[in-house]
Write an enzyme that holds these catalytic residues in place. Sequence first.
Site, PDB file in Angstrom:
ATOM      1  N   ARG A  56       1.108  -0.968   0.377  1.00  0.00           N
ATOM      2  CA  ARG A  56       0.165   0.212   0.154  1.00  0.00           C
ATOM      3  C   ARG A  56       0.636   1.330  -0.066  1.00  0.00           C
ATOM      4  O   ARG A  56       0.323   2.382  -0.110  1.00  0.00           O
ATOM      5  CB  ARG A  56      -0.873   0.261   1.208  1.00  0.00           C
ATOM      6  CG  ARG A  56      -1.365  -0.856   1.264  1.00  0.00           C
ATOM      7  CD  ARG A  56      -2.231  -1.422   2.753  1.00  0.00           C
ATOM      8  NE  ARG A  56      -2.768   0.445   2.866  1.00  0.00           N
ATOM      9  CZ  ARG A  56      -4.751   0.889   2.586  1.00  0.00           C
ATOM     10  NH1 ARG A  56      -5.053  -0.361   2.418  1.00  0.00           N
ATOM     11  NH2 ARG A  56      -4.755   1.708   3.247  1.00  0.00           N
ATOM     12  N   TRP A 115       0.971   6.774   5.455  1.00  0.00           N
ATOM     13  CA  TRP A 115       0.687   7.782   4.147  1.00  0.00           C
ATOM     14  C   TRP A 115       1.148   8.688   4.426  1.00  0.00           C
ATOM     15  O   TRP A 115      -0.130   9.349   4.487  1.00  0.00           O
ATOM     16  CB  TRP A 115       0.332   7.106   3.235  1.00  0.00           C
ATOM     17  CG  TRP A 115       0.152   7.432   2.061  1.00  0.00           C
ATOM     18  CD1 TRP A 115      -0.888   8.111   1.888  1.00  0.00           C
ATOM     19  CD2 TRP A 115       0.844   6.928   1.201  1.00  0.00           C
ATOM     20  NE1 TRP A 115      -0.265   8.667   0.138  1.00  0.00           N
ATOM     21  CE2 TRP A 115       0.650   7.882  -0.021  1.00  0.00           C
ATOM     22  CE3 TRP A 115       2.042   5.881   0.498  1.00  0.00           C
ATOM     23  CZ2 TRP A 115       1.478   7.555  -1.807  1.00  0.00           C
ATOM     24  CZ3 TRP A 115       2.531   5.878  -0.276  1.00  0.00           C
ATOM     25  CH2 TRP A 115       2.633   6.608  -1.508  1.00  0.00           C
TER      26      TRP A 115
END
Length: 613
Positions: A27, A77
């Site tokens: 991811r 992130w």
Amino acid sequence: MCGIIGVVGSPDTLTTLLEGLQRLEYRGYDSAGIALVRAGQTWRVRTAAGTESVAALRLECEQAPAGFTSGIGHTRWATHGAPEAVNAHPHLDCSGNIAIIHNGIIENHTEIQERLEAKGHVFTSVTDSEVLAHLIEDSRASGLELMEAVRQSLLTVRGAFALAAMDATEPNVIVAARRISPLVVGTAPGVTYLASDVPAILDKATAFYAVNDDEIVRLGPEGFRAVDLDGAPVRLHQLSIDWDLETAEKGGHDDFMSKEIGEQPDAVRATLLDRRRRDGTITFDELRVSDEELRDVKRVVLVAAGTSHHAALVAKYAIERWARVSVEVDISSEYRYRDPIVEIGTLVIGVSQSGETIDTIQATREAQRRGARVVAISNIVDSSLAREADAVIYTRAGLEVSVASTKAFVAQVAALELFALRLAQLRGTLPEQDIDALFLGLNAVSGQIATTLERSAQVEHVARELIGARDFFFLGRHVGFPTSLEGALKLKELTYLHAEGYPAGELKHGPLALIEPGVVVVAVATDPAMHEKMMSNLAEVKARGASVVVVATDDDESVAAVADYVLRVPATEPMFTPMVDIVPLQLFAYKMARGLGRNVDRPRNLAKTVTVE
Ligand code: F6R
């Protein structure tokens, strides 16, 4: 697009957390952390070493005290706050007992933080997520159990979240909740798991359950129970998962490209979250150019490559129409070699998914050397482009693995159109009620993309019918033109067939000579203002024997006169159509490529990030 994992009741908690985080690597992440919790002790460690963060975490965990059976882990992130250890999750409350991990965006974090600070809470990070730890602490102070404290806290939170909370004063319990961002619960005898994505717990849990929006789950070693936001009990839906790890990483899809095409509603929604204050002002937290500078901009120059260049072309129409500033769009590899003119008041916008494309970085450097202010539009926090620019607006599409860009494109268009509205707001070139209506329209796009994705069968049929064709011309007018360029690029890079995008009005100026039976013309004809002209262009190609595919709105009946195949999309404000109309074109390229046996995730000769000129 962070990754979440949680475990209660396992003697192998630490190993399970670390392995799970490693499995969430696909991811993408820039930092990572875990918290182990038992009665009276919360032990936390966080690292920010880019893609090495989990490896660094593993080293740090060699110091972990033994005997923990519950914990939570997170790969981050970055969206709010730089990718530094201090901003990595888990975040703790003031007491250090409560640990939380969060995926998503808390839209009203500023007002919540101000309220909590006034009550004495001390914040230690620059993230929106930390408010959750303090909010839960505040609710716990009135004697509520952790599950109830989380539920109460969420009543005040706006935005998107998948979150997990633990408290050393209520050990062996994880409370998790979800709104928009995905979350699954897994069970095995004596152990209960939690994850943002199945791969993290695929080899551990024996049964999997989906958490729905606004559901709160309490996990203990013996299992779990769930309630809705009103506190009423709910049953979680059991998932039938017989995936191997590779399929699980692709979310059950055959490849990353179809997964990423499917993620486009979320990419647009996430990019638009938290961008408008209650008083109507459009805001970008990362935009470090003053309102005065933006108001006084004399010219905007957009530089970008490939798909990002097509998003930039869409922005030209929006900025010129709404903010009345003249806009130039340049292919970044051309910009720096043509001795560009940079006058006072020139704003240069570098658009790049990766933020590492050398041509775009060199173009923005050249612009800075000549005195321009540079704004980066980047999907990667702290990318080279973002770091070097004077300001940055992040698209929040999440990691794009497939070489062909899909979700980054729609997120770029959303961010750029929002920026155009901000410019218009500052310059007073649009009445506030028009800005309101456009902002609402922009927020509706995510749903329109979702509706279009549900219609993939119509594209499948057309792709099957046209599988033998070799030459394709994509035509559009106004913003349908960049959409056509992007549709043609997707088809050529995925199928290796000849495909060109043209403004429909250019047809008579040359390309019409190439139209003959066997050629396919794909037209984007969703803008009512351009419709009549598009129909006459299409009549010309049909008369010369081309097969005609038209992207048209649901209510458009006249298109039947010229189209051999119609790809239906819901109607939207013309300026927003590229984000919706590109979807059937992406699906068309994808299905043609699959039909021809191509590797859709890794087309030949192409790299995801181009770091050489
Ligand atoms: C096409 C594609 C490329 C990129 C281009 C720019 O599907 O992915 O054309 O758009 O290489 O890359 P970024 O946006 O990372 O600068």
